[in-house]
Write a protein that holds these residues in place. Structure first.
Motif, PDB file in Angstrom:
ATOM      1  N   UNK A   1      41.943  73.680  56.465  1.00  0.00           N
ATOM      2  CA  UNK A   1      42.334  71.991  56.675  1.00  0.00           C
ATOM      3  C   UNK A   1      43.881  72.618  54.961  1.00  0.00           C
ATOM      4  N   UNK A   2      42.077  72.695  54.395  1.00  0.00           N
ATOM      5  CA  UNK A   2      42.428  72.676  52.846  1.00  0.00           C
ATOM      6  C   UNK A   2      42.269  74.081  52.314  1.00  0.00           C
ATOM      7  N   UNK A   3      43.592  74.357  51.728  1.00  0.00           N
ATOM      8  CA  UNK A   3      44.048  75.871  51.195  1.00  0.00           C
ATOM      9  C   UNK A   3      43.351  75.528  49.012  1.00  0.00           C
ATOM     10  N   UNK A   4      43.540  76.258  48.603  1.00  0.00           N
ATOM     11  CA  UNK A   4      43.130  76.034  47.089  1.00  0.00           C
ATOM     12  C   UNK A   4      44.202  76.542  46.390  1.00  0.00           C
ATOM     13  N   UNK A   5      45.306  76.301  45.780  1.00  0.00           N
ATOM     14  CA  UNK A   5      46.245  76.928  45.027  1.00  0.00           C
ATOM     15  C   UNK A   5      46.146  76.985  43.011  1.00  0.00           C
ATOM     16  N   UNK A   6      46.324  77.950  42.758  1.00  0.00           N
ATOM     17  CA  UNK A   6      46.418  78.401  41.541  1.00  0.00           C
ATOM     18  C   UNK A   6      47.878  78.174  40.761  1.00  0.00           C
ATOM     19  N   UNK A   7      48.554  77.177  40.830  1.00  0.00           N
ATOM     20  CA  UNK A   7      49.321  77.032  39.682  1.00  0.00           C
ATOM     21  C   UNK A   7      49.514  76.613  39.051  1.00  0.00           C
ATOM     22  N   UNK A   8      48.660  75.869  38.842  1.00  0.00           N
ATOM     23  CA  UNK A   8      48.021  74.711  37.668  1.00  0.00           C
ATOM     24  C   UNK A   8      46.867  75.190  37.627  1.00  0.00           C
ATOM     25  N   UNK A   9      45.892  74.665  36.012  1.00  0.00           N
ATOM     26  CA  UNK A   9      45.145  75.389  35.770  1.00  0.00           C
ATOM     27  C   UNK A   9      43.980  76.165  35.512  1.00  0.00           C
ATOM     28  N   UNK A  10      45.148  77.759  36.251  1.00  0.00           N
ATOM     29  CA  UNK A  10      43.875  78.775  36.494  1.00  0.00           C
ATOM     30  C   UNK A  10      44.898  79.201  35.677  1.00  0.00           C
TER      31      UNK A  10
ATOM     32  N   UNK B   1      53.717  84.343  32.546  1.00  0.00           N
ATOM     33  CA  UNK B   1      53.838  84.984  33.964  1.00  0.00           C
ATOM     34  C   UNK B   1      52.673  86.031  33.995  1.00  0.00           C
ATOM     35  N   UNK B   2      51.465  86.051  35.094  1.00  0.00           N
ATOM     36  CA  UNK B   2      50.902  86.672  35.496  1.00  0.00           C
ATOM     37  C   UNK B   2      49.418  86.479  35.490  1.00  0.00           C
ATOM     38  N   UNK B   3      49.408  85.151  34.517  1.00  0.00           N
ATOM     39  CA  UNK B   3      47.763  84.938  33.797  1.00  0.00           C
ATOM     40  C   UNK B   3      47.181  84.711  35.066  1.00  0.00           C
ATOM     41  N   UNK B   4      47.174  83.027  36.105  1.00  0.00           N
ATOM     42  CA  UNK B   4      46.563  82.946  36.626  1.00  0.00           C
ATOM     43  C   UNK B   4      45.877  84.311  37.935  1.00  0.00           C
ATOM     44  N   UNK B   5      47.408  85.020  38.135  1.00  0.00           N
ATOM     45  CA  UNK B   5      46.699  86.972  38.470  1.00  0.00           C
ATOM     46  C   UNK B   5      45.658  87.761  38.416  1.00  0.00           C
ATOM     47  N   UNK B   6      45.499  87.075  36.864  1.00  0.00           N
ATOM     48  CA  UNK B   6      44.833  87.983  35.535  1.00  0.00           C
ATOM     49  C   UNK B   6      43.620  87.849  35.733  1.00  0.00           C
TER      50      UNK B   6
ATOM     51  N   UNK C   1      37.614  78.135  35.829  1.00  0.00           N
ATOM     52  CA  UNK C   1      37.953  78.496  36.782  1.00  0.00           C
ATOM     53  C   UNK C   1      36.884  79.048  38.273  1.00  0.00           C
ATOM     54  N   UNK C   2      36.276  79.341  37.336  1.00  0.00           N
ATOM     55  CA  UNK C   2      35.138  80.481  38.044  1.00  0.00           C
ATOM     56  C   UNK C   2      34.248  79.147  39.589  1.00  0.00           C
TER      57      UNK C   2
END
Length: 335
Positions: A26-35, A69-74, A44-45
């Motif tokens: 019902x709730x998912x976590x987005x890593x758009x900001x702060x990650x 760009x790409x930092x959150x995925x890393x 973050x961990x």
């Protein structure tokens, strides 16, 4: 060594994504900001592992989430490798491509086959994954034929780089067209990701919500708090330490006008009467909508994550409460 909470699936509800067999929390976590590159790694961990311990199985990223760009995925890839890799089959990991990513004609905003293929390959490398569970085209591109984008999504699934396909920031008309192309190309197109909140009802106006229901597609709603407006700290106006403070252009972009303070104050009053925070009320309003598969939250701390999750423990809204909340959000009430 991280060991997941054994009771993590005890309280979270998982909804089927449209007519597909995939279920999302019902709730998912987005890593758009702060990650991204400016965030603290240990924090973050802590957020990501706490989320999984609480039953959140879906983590949403995009190629351009940063600020760099790409930092959150890393960062997610490192946390995944060090902690979550044994649980890969219990995770739904999604990423996207569509907005500007790298210099030149092949990494700018668009939906070309060249860009989407290259971007996903880069995303998989950054996260250390063999595949993602959902790959989204991040935004409509009126310059690229929709057939090209759809065929690319089909090939991405056929190549095993993603299990499902989705689209983000589309309107109802273009979602309708993508649905039929997906049928032609046999793409498991199952989900739409769109901005949706009490203060942003655009998907109701542009036909996206109606088309998603008719076509059996899921909806995952991002920005449920309308850039923080639907939180207690805005109950008495824009706080000085907020992202909207002193930023007229951003305030206009998110719809903060002369009426908004009264709306927020009234919704805060309703939330207080229910024993909730305003953010919990805003999240619950979306969770209680049967057309919404999952609510995508973004948080800056473990405490905020846990506070948001309490929205799932509240009593359902009554008919009168829903009518009152709806009237406030649509400016049809006496404030």
């Amino acid at each position: 060594m991280y060991c997941a909470n054994e009771s993590r699936y005890g309280q979270m509800k998982y909804n089927y994504c449209g007519k597909s067999g995939l279920r999302l929390p019902e709730i998912s976590l987005g890593l758009w900001q702060n990650f991204g590159d400016a965030a603290d790694y240990d924090e973050m961990k802590d957020i990501i592992l706490t989320a999984f311990d609480m039953g959140i199985t879906h983590f949403d990223l995009a190629n351009n989430y940063g600020p760099a760009p790409g930092a959150a995925e890393i960062n997610f890839g490192k946390i995944f490798k060090e902690n979550l890799k044994p649980y890969r089959d219990e995770l739904i990991i999604s990423t996207k491509a569509g907005y500007e990513m790298w210099q030149g004609p092949y990494g700018g905003r668009g939906g070309s086959r060249k860009y989407l293929m290259a971007s996903l390959d880069q995303s998989l490398k950054r996260m250390g994954l063999e595949y993602v569970d959902i790959f989204y085209h991040h935004c409509m591109d009126l310059e690229t034929p929709l057939e090209e984008t759809a065929l690319c999504l089909s090939d991405i699934v056929r190549q095993g780089k993603s299990l499902y396909a989705g689209i983000s920031n589309y309107d109802g008309n273009h979602m309708h067209k993508m649905h039929h192309l997906a049928e032609d190309y046999r793409i498991p197109f199952i989900i739409n990701q769109n901005r949706y909140s009490l203060f942003d009802r655009e998907i109701e106006k542009n036909g996206l919500k109606e088309q998603a229901v008719k076509k059996g597609k899921g909806i995952i709603a991002f920005s449920p708090l309308a850039q923080g407006q639907l939180s207690d700290k805005y109950a008495k106006g824009i706080p000085e330490n907020s992202r909207l403070y002193g930023k007229d252009a951003l305030q206009k972009h998110v719809g903060y006008n002369e009426v908004r303070p009264a709306q927020i104050a009234r919704l805060y009053e309703i939330a207080q009467g229910r024993g909730q925070t305003l953010s919990q009320l805003a999240i619950q309003w979306l969770v209680q909508d049967e057309a919404v598969t999952s609510v995508l939250i973004g948080v800056h701390s473990k405490a905020q994550l846990l506070e948001n999750l309490k929205a799932l423990q509240a009593q359902p809204f009554t008919k009168d409460e829903l009518e009152d909340i709806d009237a406030v959000s649509r400016l049809n009430c006496k404030l």
